[in-house]
Scaffold this motif. Structure first.
Motif, PDB file in Angstrom:
ATOM      1  N   GLY A  14      49.462 -56.563 -68.862  1.00 54.15           N
ATOM      2  CA  GLY A  14      49.176 -57.636 -70.436  1.00 54.15           C
ATOM      3  C   GLY A  14      48.335 -58.668 -69.905  1.00 54.15           C
ATOM      4  N   ASP A  16      48.352 -61.924 -69.203  1.00 54.23           N
ATOM      5  CA  ASP A  16      48.278 -62.094 -68.271  1.00 54.23           C
ATOM      6  C   ASP A  16      48.922 -61.920 -66.983  1.00 54.23           C
ATOM      7  OD1 ASP A  16      50.975 -61.066 -68.101  1.00 54.23           O
ATOM      8  OD2 ASP A  16      52.197 -62.691 -68.866  1.00 54.23           O
ATOM      9  N   LYS A  18      51.134 -59.970 -65.379  1.00 50.69           N
ATOM     10  CA  LYS A  18      51.973 -59.917 -65.108  1.00 50.69           C
ATOM     11  C   LYS A  18      53.244 -58.697 -65.537  1.00 50.69           C
ATOM     12  CE  LYS A  18      52.430 -63.798 -61.906  1.00 50.69           C
ATOM     13  NZ  LYS A  18      51.135 -64.112 -62.456  1.00 50.69           N
ATOM     14  N   GLY A  19      53.192 -59.767 -67.240  1.00 51.96           N
ATOM     15  CA  GLY A  19      53.762 -58.507 -68.368  1.00 51.96           C
ATOM     16  C   GLY A  19      53.435 -57.118 -67.980  1.00 51.96           C
ATOM     17  N   GLU A  21      52.646 -53.735 -70.819  1.00 59.28           N
ATOM     18  CA  GLU A  21      52.215 -53.411 -72.439  1.00 59.28           C
ATOM     19  C   GLU A  21      52.569 -52.328 -72.550  1.00 59.28           C
ATOM     20  OE1 GLU A  21      50.888 -57.178 -74.281  1.00 59.28           O
ATOM     21  OE2 GLU A  21      49.427 -55.430 -73.850  1.00 59.28           O
ATOM     22  N   ARG A  36      55.970 -56.194 -75.624  1.00 58.68           N
ATOM     23  CA  ARG A  36      55.661 -56.433 -74.208  1.00 58.68           C
ATOM     24  C   ARG A  36      56.953 -56.239 -72.960  1.00 58.68           C
ATOM     25  NH1 ARG A  36      52.151 -61.546 -72.879  1.00 58.68           N
ATOM     26  NH2 ARG A  36      50.205 -59.851 -74.087  1.00 58.68           N
ATOM     27  N   LEU A  37      56.808 -55.850 -72.346  1.00 59.58           N
ATOM     28  CA  LEU A  37      58.429 -55.629 -71.297  1.00 59.58           C
ATOM     29  C   LEU A  37      57.633 -57.149 -70.214  1.00 59.58           C
ATOM     30  CD1 LEU A  37      58.148 -51.871 -70.597  1.00 59.58           C
ATOM     31  CD2 LEU A  37      58.584 -53.320 -72.248  1.00 59.58           C
ATOM     32  N   LYS A  38      58.914 -58.128 -70.150  1.00 62.81           N
ATOM     33  CA  LYS A  38      58.575 -58.827 -69.812  1.00 62.81           C
ATOM     34  C   LYS A  38      60.276 -58.934 -68.352  1.00 62.81           C
ATOM     35  CE  LYS A  38      57.750 -62.025 -73.721  1.00 62.81           C
ATOM     36  NZ  LYS A  38      58.211 -62.318 -74.314  1.00 62.81           N
ATOM     37  N   THR A  39      60.973 -58.391 -68.362  1.00 61.15           N
ATOM     38  CA  THR A  39      61.780 -57.814 -67.214  1.00 61.15           C
ATOM     39  C   THR A  39      62.148 -57.065 -67.195  1.00 61.15           C
ATOM     40  OG1 THR A  39      63.511 -57.626 -69.138  1.00 61.15           O
ATOM     41  CG2 THR A  39      62.367 -60.247 -68.086  1.00 61.15           C
ATOM     42  N   ASP A  42      64.214 -55.369 -69.602  1.00 58.44           N
ATOM     43  CA  ASP A  42      63.238 -54.997 -71.216  1.00 58.44           C
ATOM     44  C   ASP A  42      62.619 -52.984 -70.763  1.00 58.44           C
ATOM     45  OD1 ASP A  42      63.414 -57.488 -71.840  1.00 58.44           O
ATOM     46  OD2 ASP A  42      61.149 -58.189 -71.573  1.00 58.44           O
ATOM     47  N   LEU A  68      58.130 -55.808 -62.075  1.00 57.88           N
ATOM     48  CA  LEU A  68      59.141 -57.057 -62.908  1.00 57.88           C
ATOM     49  C   LEU A  68      60.211 -57.410 -62.287  1.00 57.88           C
ATOM     50  CD1 LEU A  68      58.911 -55.575 -66.314  1.00 57.88           C
ATOM     51  CD2 LEU A  68      57.358 -57.445 -65.575  1.00 57.88           C
ATOM     52  N   ARG A  71      59.350 -59.613 -59.556  1.00 60.30           N
ATOM     53  CA  ARG A  71      59.003 -61.495 -59.823  1.00 60.30           C
ATOM     54  C   ARG A  71      60.108 -62.155 -59.904  1.00 60.30           C
ATOM     55  NH1 ARG A  71      56.349 -62.269 -64.888  1.00 60.30           N
ATOM     56  NH2 ARG A  71      55.654 -63.831 -65.135  1.00 60.30           N
TER      57      ARG A  71
END
Ligand code: MRU
Length: 363
Positions: A14, A16, A18-19, A21, A36-39, A42, A68, A71
Motif C-alpha cells: 500500500g 505507506d 507497509k500495509g 493490499e 488492506r492487510l495490516k497484521t 489479517d 507484517l 513489524r
C-alpha cells in the motif's frame, strides 16, 4: 493483468509501504474491492476465508504475512508464532509451506532489528519470482497450443480448464491461463470451456471474469459437461493448475479435476497440468495417500451467493434443511493420467525421473 484497462497484480504494498493490499476474491464477479492487510492475523484471515486463494497467491500472502508479523514482533518467538499461525490456515497447497520456509531461511539467522526490512524484501522477491515463473509456463504452454492450432490449420483451439488457475490465483498471469493469454495475444483463435467449479464457483466467478476482462472467448459449463464435450471432439486439450504435485507427478487440484482427467484419458484428449516449481512436494511419493485434502464448511455446498435482479447480493440455501453435506475441496489425479507438466523449465513428463531432471537442485 488489466482490470478496466488498468494493470494490477493480486497483491502489492500500500501507499505507506507497509500495509499489504489484495483484491477480495469473495466479492467476485459482481464487485471489485481492495482490502488492506495490516497484521499477520489479517493475512491469516485472508488466506483461511479465501479473500485470496490459489496456491501461488496463498504462498505470496503468507510471505507478506511474515513481513507484517516482523513489524509487530521480530523476536524468535514472534517468528515461530507467525509461521504457525499462517501455516495453520489451509492444508493442501504446498506453496504455503514453501513460502513460509523460504521466509524462515532468510529471517532466522538475522538479528531482530534487521528482520522486518529483510522480510518485506524477500516477500517482494517471491512475488516477482512468481510472475517470472508464470510467464515461462506461458511460453512453454504456448508451444503446445501453437502445435494444435497448426494441426487444425488455424481452426479454433478449444481448451478446457477447471477452477481458477488464472492470474487471480497467482501474483500475475496465472499458471493454466498464462499459455491461454499468450496464445490469444499471438492471434491464435482460442476458446476456453470454463468449468463452473462447484461449490465455490471459482471457474464461473473468477476464471470467467478474468477471461472476460481480456476478451478471450469462453463459455461457462456446469462441472459435469466436460466428458460430453470430449466425446464429441469439442475439447482439444485440458490445462489445469495444481496445489501440490508429488515427486512422482501425482497432482492435487480442485475437487473434480480427477474426473476431468479420466474423461480426457478415455477420449484421447491431452491433459496438461501447469506446475510452478514451488508447488512440487519432493517429500511425497503417493498423492492419493499422502496429500492432505482440505475439508471445508458444508455451508459452501448448502448455500449459494449471487446477485438478484434488483442488484442486491444475496445468499440462499439450496438443500433441504437437515441434509448432511460433505465438502472435500481437492482431489488427486494420478500421474498416469497426466499428459505433461508445463513447468517454468519446459514441458516434462509426469514422472519421478523427469521431475528430478528438471529440478535437480530440489529433488
Ligand atoms: O480452493 P482454491 O480456490 O484455493 O483452489 C485453487 C486451485 O485448485 C487452483 O487450481 C490451484 O491452486 C492452482 S492456482 C495456479
Amino acid at each position: 493483468m488489466k482490470v478496466n484497462g488498468k494493470p494490477y497484480r493480486t497483491i502489492w504494498l500500500g501507499p505507506d509501504g507497509k500495509g499489504v493490499e489484495i483484491i477480495d476474491q469473495t466479492k467476485f464477479p459482481h464487485r471489485f474491492e481492495i482490502v488492506r492487510l495490516k497484521t499477520v492475523d489479517d493475512a491469516a484471515h485472508a488466506i483461511k476465508d479465501m479473500l485470496v486463494r490459489g496456491a501461488p497467491l496463498i504462498g505470496a500472502t503468507a510471505a507478506y504475512g511474515m513481513a507484517l508479523a516482523m513489524r509487530a514482533d521480530a523476536s524468535d518467538a514472534g517468528l515461530e508464532r507467525a509461521y504457525d499461525r499462517l501455516y495453520a490456515t489451509r492444508p493442501t497447497a504446498v506453496n504455503l509451506r514453501w513460502a513460509l520456509d523460504e521466509m524462515m531461511r532468510v529471517l532466522r539467522p538475522l538479528g531482530t532489528q534487521a528482520r522486518a526490512v529483510a522480510a518485506y524484501k524477500r516477500a517482494a522477491e517471491i512475488c516477482d519470482e512468481d510472475v517470472e515463473i508464470n510467464k515461462a509456463i506461458g511460453r512453454h504452454g504456448l508451444g503446445i497450443i501453437r502445435d494444435i492450432a497448426e494441426r487444425k490449420a488455424g481452426e479454433r483451439v478449444n481448451v478446457l480448464t477447471h477452477c481458477n488457475a488464472g492470474w487471480l490465483a497467482t501474483v500475475d498471469w496465472g499458471t493454466a491461463t498464462a499459455p491461454i493469454y499468450m496464445a490469444h495475444e499471438a492471434g491464435i483463435d482460442i476458446h476456453v470451456w470454463v468449468d463452473e467449479t462447484r461449490p465455490r464457483n471459482q471457474g464461473a466467478s473468477l476464471t470467467a471474469w478474468e477471461l472476460n476482462q481480456h476478451g478471450v472467448p469462453h463459455t461457462i459449463i456446469p462441472d459435469n459437461t466436460g466428458g460430453h464435450l470430449m466425446q464429441h471432439g469439442m475439447v482439444d486439450l485440458a490445462i489445469v493448475g495444481t496445489d501440490r504435485t508429488t515427486a512422482n507427478g501425482d497432482v492435487a487440484n480442485k475437487i473434480g479435476t480427477y474426473l476431468k482427467a479420466l474423461a480426457a484419458h478415455d477420449n484421447n484428449v491431452p491433459f496438461y497440468v501447469a506446475l510452478p516449481s514451488p508447488t512440487i512436494d519432493f517429500g511425497l511419493h503417493d498423492g492419493v495417500r499422502e496429500i492432505p485434502i482440505e475439508q471445508r464448511s458444508g455451508d459452501e455446498v448448502a448455500k449459494m451467493t449471487g446477485r438478484t435482479a434488483d442488484g442486491v447480493i444475496a445468499t440462499v440455501t439450496i438443500i433441504p434443511d437437515g441434509s448432511p453435506v460433505a465438502n472435500y475441496a481437492f482431489d488427486v489425479t494420478p500421474a498416469r493420467l497426466v499428459t505433461g507438466l508445463i513447468t517454468e523449465r519446459g514441458v516434462i513428463a509426469a514422472n519421478r525421473e523427469a521431475i528430478r531432471k528438471a529440478f535437480p537442485e530440489r529433488g
